[in-house]
Design an enzyme around this catalytic site. Structure first.
Site, PDB file in Angstrom:
ATOM      1  N   THR A   6       0.826  -1.202   0.000  1.00  0.00           N
ATOM      2  CA  THR A   6       0.000   0.000   0.000  1.00  0.00           C
ATOM      3  C   THR A   6       0.864   1.258   0.000  1.00  0.00           C
ATOM      4  O   THR A   6       2.014   1.234   0.456  1.00  0.00           O
ATOM      5  CB  THR A   6      -0.903   0.011   1.254  1.00  0.00           C
ATOM      6  OG1 THR A   6      -1.570   1.277   1.360  1.00  0.00           O
ATOM      7  CG2 THR A   6      -0.088  -0.184   2.515  1.00  0.00           C
ATOM      8  N   ASP A   7       0.294   2.373  -0.467  1.00  0.00           N
ATOM      9  CA  ASP A   7       1.001   3.654  -0.397  1.00  0.00           C
ATOM     10  C   ASP A   7       1.036   4.213   1.018  1.00  0.00           C
ATOM     11  O   ASP A   7       1.804   5.144   1.305  1.00  0.00           O
ATOM     12  CB  ASP A   7       0.368   4.677  -1.339  1.00  0.00           C
ATOM     13  CG  ASP A   7      -1.099   4.973  -1.061  1.00  0.00           C
ATOM     14  OD1 ASP A   7      -1.692   4.355  -0.142  1.00  0.00           O
ATOM     15  OD2 ASP A   7      -1.676   5.820  -1.762  1.00  0.00           O
ATOM     16  N   GLU A   8       0.237   3.660   1.924  1.00  0.00           N
ATOM     17  CA  GLU A   8       0.181   4.203   3.283  1.00  0.00           C
ATOM     18  C   GLU A   8       1.493   4.023   4.045  1.00  0.00           C
ATOM     19  O   GLU A   8       1.718   4.685   5.064  1.00  0.00           O
ATOM     20  CB  GLU A   8      -0.988   3.604   4.057  1.00  0.00           C
ATOM     21  CG  GLU A   8      -2.333   3.971   3.454  1.00  0.00           C
ATOM     22  CD  GLU A   8      -3.501   3.682   4.375  1.00  0.00           C
ATOM     23  OE1 GLU A   8      -3.371   3.890   5.588  1.00  0.00           O
ATOM     24  OE2 GLU A   8      -4.546   3.250   3.855  1.00  0.00           O
ATOM     25  N   TYR A  23      -1.884  -0.187  11.090  1.00  0.00           N
ATOM     26  CA  TYR A  23      -2.012  -0.883   9.802  1.00  0.00           C
ATOM     27  C   TYR A  23      -0.821  -0.597   8.900  1.00  0.00           C
ATOM     28  O   TYR A  23      -0.149  -1.516   8.408  1.00  0.00           O
ATOM     29  CB  TYR A  23      -3.305  -0.480   9.097  1.00  0.00           C
ATOM     30  CG  TYR A  23      -3.287  -0.774   7.619  1.00  0.00           C
ATOM     31  CD1 TYR A  23      -3.122  -2.076   7.151  1.00  0.00           C
ATOM     32  CD2 TYR A  23      -3.413   0.253   6.682  1.00  0.00           C
ATOM     33  CE1 TYR A  23      -3.085  -2.347   5.789  1.00  0.00           C
ATOM     34  CE2 TYR A  23      -3.375  -0.015   5.318  1.00  0.00           C
ATOM     35  CZ  TYR A  23      -3.210  -1.311   4.875  1.00  0.00           C
ATOM     36  OH  TYR A  23      -3.164  -1.584   3.528  1.00  0.00           O
ATOM     37  N   LYS A  46       2.239  -3.091   7.454  1.00  0.00           N
ATOM     38  CA  LYS A  46       2.539  -3.309   6.037  1.00  0.00           C
ATOM     39  C   LYS A  46       3.967  -2.880   5.716  1.00  0.00           C
ATOM     40  O   LYS A  46       4.653  -3.526   4.910  1.00  0.00           O
ATOM     41  CB  LYS A  46       1.545  -2.545   5.171  1.00  0.00           C
ATOM     42  CG  LYS A  46       0.154  -3.140   5.158  1.00  0.00           C
ATOM     43  CD  LYS A  46       0.118  -4.561   4.591  1.00  0.00           C
ATOM     44  CE  LYS A  46       0.401  -4.589   3.103  1.00  0.00           C
ATOM     45  NZ  LYS A  46       0.285  -5.983   2.558  1.00  0.00           N
TER      46      LYS A  46
END
Length: 360
Positions: free
Chosen positions: A132-134, A158, A162
């Site tokens: 993810t870009d997060e 979260y 990741k």
């Protein structure tokens, strides 16, 4: 064949549909089937020798070892993850167990399997990790978009989990030579999305005449990527990506949250008007969540340059397809709301499904 983890979930399930629209190569799906894993998403594809579903945890080393020995996949696509930020704030344990420990166990099993392959098979093998870009944190309004060299700065349990899994994948390539690929995507939307996420939640709440909750001032910005565009990017990275590389996948659709909601409302006004008033009348601003990242944006120039992938959907075209899908697939939605989608597990496995049921 391919071994795909988490493919009864949103992105993984869409990928299996997309895969079979382009290939006959069989897949084995390994999915824990927690609350967001819906067998109905891939049930039409299940058939012996084509698509097999195995209920299990990526952290179960014995199970993963058995599946690798039995099916001898040429690639593993790792979608399995806990992915909801709000849930990670209230209960981070599951995110650490699945996203960090589970990914580690899968990598260890993969390393042993890959190390025993014949030279030609080992050279052709790939481990593709979907992220993810997060992991990059938050951008200010004028900051350049995230690239593959942006430093990691995760801000939620979260995104931290990741980020940890991304680092493990990188380390297994650099330390052991495991032929890995990693994709970091922007916010996905489209069919089969569990209705705790923004777009399906807004659609279903609007249809029910419920409030449309918008965090804070509604000005948080996300880059929206139609899920089938994402699936095509993954398919192409698997085929042509350079071993050990990371590819950022974005939709080139930076939109404020409030504009996402109003766009959905206007689509619904056109497709299924309310008896009185507009859907926008249901918008309700609520207290912002802790540590809410202000802006995400992806620079996809590397995947465009090296692989030739580009998104095909604008946000306007993608969200119209998404709204129409939710209007046309009441049975899938009702199964989520009533918990009927969990009954498959009871029938198949002879016991009550685990984890809570969540209604929109």
């Amino acid at each position: 064949m391919l071994l795909i983890t988490g493919a009864a979930g949103f992105i993984g399930g869409n990928f299996v549909h997309h895969w079979f629209s382009h290939h006959d190569e069989p897949v084995v799906v390994l999915d824990k089937l927690t609350y967001a894993g819906n067998v109905r998403t891939i049930e039409p594809l299940l058939a012996p020798g084509r698509c097999e579903l195995v209920r299990g945890d990526v952290g179960d080393r014995a199970l993963v070892d058995r599946l690798l020995a039995e099916h001898r996949p040429r690639a593993i696509l790792h979608f399995a993850a806990e992915s909801h930020v709000d849930r990670s704030i209230h209960g981070p344990d599951a995110f650490i167990q699945t996203n960090v420990v589970g990914s580690f166990n899968l990598l260890e099993a993969t390393r042993a399997y890959w190390g025993a392959l014949a030279p030609g098979e080992a050279e052709a093998f790939r481990f593709l990790h979907v992220s993810t870009d997060e992991v990059y944190g938050s951008l200010a309004e004028t900051d350049p978009a995230f690239s593959e060299t942006t430093p990691y700065a995760p801000n939620s349990p979260y995104s931290a989990s990741k980020a940890a899994s991304d680092h493990l994948v990188r380390a297994y390539h650099h330390t052991y030579g495991l032929p890995t690929l990693t994709t970091n995507c922007s916010n996905n939307y489209g069919p089969y999305h569990f209705p705790e996420k923004l777009i399906p939640l807004m659609i279903l709440n609007a249809l029910d005449g419920k409030p449309l909750p918008v965090y804070g001032d509604g000005l948080n910005v996300r880059d929206w990527l139609y899920v089938r565009d994402h699936c095509e990017a993954i398919r192409q990275v698997l085929a042509r990506g350079r071993v050990g590389e990371v590819y950022n996948v974005g939709g080139k659709n930076e939109i404020r949250n409030i504009d996402v909601v109003t766009t959905i409302c206007r689509q619904l006004d056109a497709l299924r008007p309310r008896a009185s008033g507009r859907y926008e009348d249901l918008i309700t601003y609520v207290k912002d969540r802790p540590g809410h990242d202000r802006r995400y944006a992806i620079d996809p120039s590397k995947i465009e340059r090296e692989i030739g992938w580009q998104p095909t959907e604008t946000f306007a075209s993608g969200v119209e397809k998404t709204v129409r899908w939710y209007l046309d697939n009441g049975a899938w939605i009702d199964g989520i709301r009533t918990g009927a989608y969990r009954q498959w597990l009871e029938t198949q496995y002879g016991k009550q499904a685990e984890n809570e049921q969540v209604a929109a």
